[in-house]
Design an enzyme around this catalytic site. Structure first.
Site, PDB file in Angstrom:
ATOM      1  N   ASN A  71       0.842  -1.193   0.000  1.00  0.00           N
ATOM      2  CA  ASN A  71       0.000   0.000   0.000  1.00  0.00           C
ATOM      3  C   ASN A  71       0.875   1.240   0.000  1.00  0.00           C
ATOM      4  O   ASN A  71       1.981   1.243   0.541  1.00  0.00           O
ATOM      5  CB  ASN A  71      -0.958   0.017   1.203  1.00  0.00           C
ATOM      6  CG  ASN A  71      -0.375   0.713   2.407  1.00  0.00           C
ATOM      7  OD1 ASN A  71      -0.368   1.939   2.470  1.00  0.00           O
ATOM      8  ND2 ASN A  71       0.161  -0.058   3.352  1.00  0.00           N
ATOM      9  N   ASN A 129       2.530   7.257  15.107  1.00  0.00           N
ATOM     10  CA  ASN A 129       3.048   6.641  13.883  1.00  0.00           C
ATOM     11  C   ASN A 129       4.325   7.346  13.455  1.00  0.00           C
ATOM     12  O   ASN A 129       4.283   8.460  12.952  1.00  0.00           O
ATOM     13  CB  ASN A 129       1.986   6.722  12.780  1.00  0.00           C
ATOM     14  CG  ASN A 129       2.409   5.966  11.534  1.00  0.00           C
ATOM     15  OD1 ASN A 129       3.533   5.477  11.439  1.00  0.00           O
ATOM     16  ND2 ASN A 129       1.506   5.874  10.568  1.00  0.00           N
ATOM     17  N   CYS A 132       5.445   5.294   8.839  1.00  0.00           N
ATOM     18  CA  CYS A 132       4.815   5.188   7.512  1.00  0.00           C
ATOM     19  C   CYS A 132       5.874   5.370   6.432  1.00  0.00           C
ATOM     20  O   CYS A 132       6.537   6.413   6.396  1.00  0.00           O
ATOM     21  CB  CYS A 132       3.722   6.242   7.342  1.00  0.00           C
ATOM     22  SG  CYS A 132       3.060   6.247   5.657  1.00  0.00           S
TER      23      CYS A 132
HETATM   24  C1  SIN Z   1      -0.232   4.938   4.393  1.00  0.00           C
HETATM   25  O1  SIN Z   1      -1.260   5.572   4.658  1.00  0.00           O
HETATM   26  O2  SIN Z   1       0.479   5.219   3.417  1.00  0.00           O
HETATM   27  C2  SIN Z   1       0.192   3.780   5.261  1.00  0.00           C
HETATM   28  C3  SIN Z   1       0.273   4.140   6.679  1.00  0.00           C
HETATM   29  C4  SIN Z   1       1.441   3.545   7.400  1.00  0.00           C
HETATM   30  O3  SIN Z   1       2.129   2.677   6.868  1.00  0.00           O
HETATM   31  O4  SIN Z   1       1.710   3.957   8.525  1.00  0.00           O
END
Ligand code: SIN
Length: 307
Positions: A71, A129, A132
């Site tokens: 993703n 986070n 990412c």
């Molecule tokens: C994303 O939204 O690109 C992924 C989020 C993540 O890996 O923390």
């Protein structure tokens, strides 16, 4: 009452069971209403929230790979105000623990975002986070240098009263150093791991399968790496509880993470395959422990036999 205790208090939060859903794979909770019983889960972790809304990356931004998926969503989200106005009222009534994943593009944005979310009723804890791989600022850049990470955790800790977990990146040569930095900064828990940077190519069109070329690999393909990192952090004696993430498909996978040292697990990619995956894992875990004569799931945490 069940003969098996699944309840666990860890990372500053009391959970009815150790099965949570992972950020970015469970929307804001309501998307799964009617597909799984949220009240049966230990908790859910929301999509990552930033101070302002974000539209995310160009499409295509998701593709399937062998035993997993890539993703590059780019942290699309409704922002703090939108979250409070449109998402939190449902979450307050959803009947499970709510951890809010959050991030910022700068040091100050992290602190500001964390502090604003911390002030909201209905938020049981925060997951920061710093892992990412899909955005230029505020993603992995704060999460790979232990000193920067320690200072960021410390600054957020000073602004946040609720339990603060840090979601670590596996895109590092030293996961233990990152975990130690979080402990020094005053975190309450660790989420290990986020996705691993990868790419996929369409041989027919000769193009990358996702618009940003690189993305984050998740799913069963990464489980051995996640287990290894959870175990490395536990073996190093880092005092923080660990929420294990990476390719968990069933109760056996969850048990493997407990044995490696995780006290909770987060189900991610499998929720796209089976929206009731986390509920099924709760049910199967209880049945499995009962069948094995294990009365308390806490007996499994860190119980790996290595000799
Ligand atoms: C994303 O939204 O690109 C992924 C989020 C993540 O890996 O923390």
């Amino acid at each position: 009452m069940s003969a098996v205790n699944l309840a666990i208090e860890t990372g500053g939060i009391a959970f009815r069971n150790p099965i949570l859903t992972a950020s970015g794979t469970f929307g804001y909770g309501r998307e799964f209403e009617g597909l799984t019983d949220l009240r049966a889960l230990g908790g859910l972790v929301t999509k990552g929230i930033s101070p302002k809304p974000r539209f995310g990356n160009a499409t295509p931004r998701i593709c399937e790979t062998a035993s997993g998926m890539l993703n590059s969503i780019g942290l699309e989200n409704v922002g703090v105000e939108g979250f409070e106005r449109d998402k939190l009222p449902y979450l307050r009534e959803c009947g499970t623990r709510v951890l809010v994943n959050f991030f910022g593009a700068t040091f100050d944005e992290y602190v500001d975002c964390g502090a604003r979310l911390d002030a909201l009723d209905g938020v049981d804890g925060l997951e920061m986070n710093v892992s990412c791989p899909n955005i230029k600022a505020g993603g992995i850049e704060f999460g790979t240098d232990p000193r920067v990470l320690r200072d960021l955790v410390r600054a957020c800790r000073a602004a946040i009263r609720k339990p603060l977990w840090i979601k670590l990146t596996p895109n590092t040569s030293d996961i233990v150093a990152l975990a130690v930095a979080c402990a020094e900064g005053g975190a309450d828990g660790l989420s290990i791991i986020n996705t691993i940077t990868g790419m996929a190519i369409d041989a027919r069109t000769r193009r990358p399968k996702i618009a940003t070329i690189f993305g984050g690999l998740s799913g069963p393909a990464i489980k051995p790496i996640a287990l290894r990192m959870v175990y490395q952090v536990r073996r190093a004696g880092v005092s923080l509880p660990i929420s294990g993430i990476g390719g968990i498909q069933d109760a056996t996978d969850a048990i493997e993470f407990f044995l490696a040292g995780a006290s909770t697990v987060q189900v991610g990619t499998q929720s796209f395959v089976d929206p009731d995956a986390s509920g099924r894992i709760v049910r199967d875990l209880e049945a499995r422990l009962a069948a094995d004569g294990i009365h308390d799931v806490r007996e499994l945490v860190g119980a790996l036999v290595v000799k």
